[in-house]
Design a protein around this motif. Structure first.
Motif, PDB file in Angstrom:
ATOM      1  N   SER A  31       0.765  -1.140  -0.149  1.00 17.91           N
ATOM      2  CA  SER A  31      -0.107   0.068  -0.009  1.00 17.91           C
ATOM      3  C   SER A  31       0.874   1.167  -0.151  1.00 17.91           C
ATOM      4  O   SER A  31       0.614   2.095  -0.742  1.00 17.91           O
ATOM      5  CB  SER A  31      -0.942  -0.237   1.198  1.00 17.91           C
ATOM      6  N   ARG A  36       3.026   6.212  -3.062  1.00 17.13           N
ATOM      7  CA  ARG A  36       4.015   6.456  -3.403  1.00 17.13           C
ATOM      8  C   ARG A  36       3.995   6.844  -5.064  1.00 17.13           C
ATOM      9  O   ARG A  36       4.289   7.880  -5.552  1.00 17.13           O
ATOM     10  CB  ARG A  36       5.511   5.942  -3.243  1.00 17.13           C
ATOM     11  N   GLU A  57       1.485   9.990   9.212  1.00 13.99           N
ATOM     12  CA  GLU A  57      -0.048   9.454   9.716  1.00 13.99           C
ATOM     13  C   GLU A  57      -0.768   8.669   8.618  1.00 13.99           C
ATOM     14  O   GLU A  57      -0.380   8.541   7.486  1.00 13.99           O
ATOM     15  CB  GLU A  57      -1.017  10.823   9.524  1.00 13.99           C
ATOM     16  N   VAL A  59      -3.342   7.242   5.896  1.00 14.44           N
ATOM     17  CA  VAL A  59      -4.541   7.926   4.862  1.00 14.44           C
ATOM     18  C   VAL A  59      -5.601   7.347   5.380  1.00 14.44           C
ATOM     19  O   VAL A  59      -5.662   6.204   5.687  1.00 14.44           O
ATOM     20  CB  VAL A  59      -4.017   7.295   3.310  1.00 14.44           C
ATOM     21  N   GLY A  86       1.645  -4.323   4.154  1.00 13.66           N
ATOM     22  CA  GLY A  86       1.346  -2.667   4.718  1.00 13.66           C
ATOM     23  C   GLY A  86      -0.332  -2.470   4.699  1.00 13.66           C
ATOM     24  O   GLY A  86      -0.665  -1.325   5.150  1.00 13.66           O
ATOM     25  N   ARG A  89      -3.899  -1.977   8.079  1.00 13.69           N
ATOM     26  CA  ARG A  89      -3.166  -1.464   9.103  1.00 13.69           C
ATOM     27  C   ARG A  89      -4.019  -0.846  10.228  1.00 13.69           C
ATOM     28  O   ARG A  89      -3.605  -0.421  11.017  1.00 13.69           O
ATOM     29  CB  ARG A  89      -2.418  -0.214   8.464  1.00 13.69           C
ATOM     30  N   GLN A  93      -9.863  -1.829   8.424  1.00 20.20           N
ATOM     31  CA  GLN A  93      -9.332  -2.179   7.035  1.00 20.20           C
ATOM     32  C   GLN A  93      -9.404  -3.813   6.999  1.00 20.20           C
ATOM     33  O   GLN A  93      -9.697  -4.354   6.043  1.00 20.20           O
ATOM     34  CB  GLN A  93      -7.822  -1.743   6.725  1.00 20.20           C
ATOM     35  N   ARG A 161      13.647   8.550   2.271  1.00 19.06           N
ATOM     36  CA  ARG A 161      12.163   8.812   2.253  1.00 19.06           C
ATOM     37  C   ARG A 161      12.131  10.024   3.169  1.00 19.06           C
ATOM     38  O   ARG A 161      12.675   9.993   4.204  1.00 19.06           O
ATOM     39  CB  ARG A 161      11.618   7.427   2.695  1.00 19.06           C
ATOM     40  N   ARG A 172       5.127   7.373  13.351  1.00 18.70           N
ATOM     41  CA  ARG A 172       4.713   6.359  12.506  1.00 18.70           C
ATOM     42  C   ARG A 172       4.740   4.878  13.560  1.00 18.70           C
ATOM     43  O   ARG A 172       4.113   4.033  13.628  1.00 18.70           O
ATOM     44  CB  ARG A 172       5.620   5.840  11.510  1.00 18.70           C
TER      45      ARG A 172
HETATM   46  P1  AMP Z   1       5.063   2.328   4.223  1.00 22.24           P
HETATM   47  O1  AMP Z   1       5.811   2.394   3.089  1.00 22.24           O
HETATM   48  O2  AMP Z   1       4.063   0.908   4.520  1.00 22.24           O
HETATM   49  O3  AMP Z   1       5.528   2.684   5.504  1.00 22.24           O
HETATM   50  O4  AMP Z   1       3.635   3.447   3.961  1.00 22.24           O
HETATM   51  C1  AMP Z   1       4.116   4.883   3.899  1.00 22.24           C
HETATM   52  C2  AMP Z   1       3.058   5.682   4.338  1.00 22.24           C
HETATM   53  O5  AMP Z   1       1.782   5.381   3.347  1.00 22.24           O
HETATM   54  C3  AMP Z   1       2.203   5.475   5.665  1.00 22.24           C
HETATM   55  O6  AMP Z   1       2.692   6.038   6.917  1.00 22.24           O
HETATM   56  C4  AMP Z   1       0.881   5.855   5.404  1.00 22.24           C
HETATM   57  O7  AMP Z   1       0.885   7.315   5.447  1.00 22.24           O
HETATM   58  C5  AMP Z   1       0.614   5.460   3.958  1.00 22.24           C
HETATM   59  N1  AMP Z   1       0.010   4.083   4.243  1.00 22.24           N
HETATM   60  C6  AMP Z   1       0.643   3.005   3.957  1.00 22.24           C
HETATM   61  N2  AMP Z   1      -0.365   2.018   3.648  1.00 22.24           N
HETATM   62  C7  AMP Z   1      -1.336   2.449   4.549  1.00 22.24           C
HETATM   63  C8  AMP Z   1      -2.582   1.943   5.069  1.00 22.24           C
HETATM   64  N3  AMP Z   1      -2.769   0.372   5.054  1.00 22.24           N
HETATM   65  N4  AMP Z   1      -3.514   2.832   5.655  1.00 22.24           N
HETATM   66  C9  AMP Z   1      -3.297   3.918   5.692  1.00 22.24           C
HETATM   67  N5  AMP Z   1      -2.145   4.510   5.185  1.00 22.24           N
HETATM   68  C10 AMP Z   1      -1.395   3.716   4.900  1.00 22.24           C
END
Ligand code: AMP
Length: 213
Positions: A31, A36, A57, A59, A86, A89, A93, A161, A172
């Motif tokens: 996700s 991204r 935060e 989404v 991911g 979360r 969900q 990042r 996070r």
């Molecule tokens: P990650 O690369 O998995 O660390 O995700 C980076 C960012 O994307 C997170 O800090 C959130 O802002 C958003 N994100 C990724 N996956 C989710 C999810 N399942 N629910 C909500 N936001 C997400």
């Protein structure tokens, strides 16, 4: 094969999902990577996600569930299944995913919880670098690229990042403990979780593969 990888940021979900994709052919659905990509494409979804991602935060659920539902349906068409990385979360969900599986008549083979302590997460994320082209993940401490700043795999430029800055890492981690740990508890209640201490990439991968064979 349908798998789900959960764990704190930086635990190695993306690395393990990519290795499992290579071995089993199931598609990695991250996700974070999908957000991204949307962000890079400057889509409406990407613009919305950006404001949350930069602060560390989550989404909003509705947007995330809708987006992942579409990717899951597309991956199913490939016939080899998928590895969720991911997502989910939040418990909301996870419930939505259960409903989607029911509707699509799918079963989840395994939930894998990758585990390390907070101190290790901070250490890992503050030395993490990623490829801007293929998404490969490196770490200045224990998995450096052969040439500084350049991806071994595709020659792409490596970057840090924005959400791997110390303050955002802490946020996070807070979000993980408050919102994502209950997801692990949700699956634990159904006895569906393999808990793996994720200290070393190869050993973690071997443990996951052994549990699947
Ligand atoms: P990650 O690369 O998995 O660390 O995700 C980076 C960012 O994307 C997170 O800090 C959130 O802002 C958003 N994100 C990724 N996956 C989710 C999810 N399942 N629910 C909500 N936001 C997400």
């Amino acid at each position: 094969m349908r798998l789900l990888l959960v764990g704190p940021p930086g635990v190695g979900k993306g690395t393990q999902a990519a290795l499992l994709e290579q071995k089993f052919g199931a598609r990695q659905l991250s996700s974070g990577n999908i957000f991204r990509e949307e962000l890079a494409a400057e889509s409406d979804l990407g613009k919305l996600a950006k404001t949350y991602m930069e602060k560390g935060e989550l989404v909003p659920d509705e947007v995330t569930i809708d987006m992942m539902g579409k990717h899951i349906a597309a991956a199913e068409e490939s016939g080899k299944g998928f590895i969720l990385d991911g997502f989910p979360r939040t418990v909301n969900q996870a419930i939505a995913l259960d409903k989607l599986f029911e509707k699509m008549n799918l079963t989840l083979d395994k939930v894998i919880s990758l585990e390390v302590d907070d101190e290790e997460v901070v250490q890992r994320l503050s030395s993490r670098i990623c490829c801007s082209k293929c998404g490969e993940i490196y770490n200045k401490r224990n998995k450096p690229p052969k040439v500084e700043g350049v991806c071994d795999k595709c020659g792409g430029e490596l970057f840090v990042r924005k959400d791997d800055q110390p303050e955002t890492i802490r946020e996070r981690l807070r979000v993980f403990h408050e919102t994502t740990q209950p997801v692990i508890d949700y699956y634990d209640k159904a006895g569906r979780v393999l808990h793996v201490e994720a200290l070393n990439i190869e050993a973690t991968n071997a443990e996951i593969i052994a549990s699947l064979e």
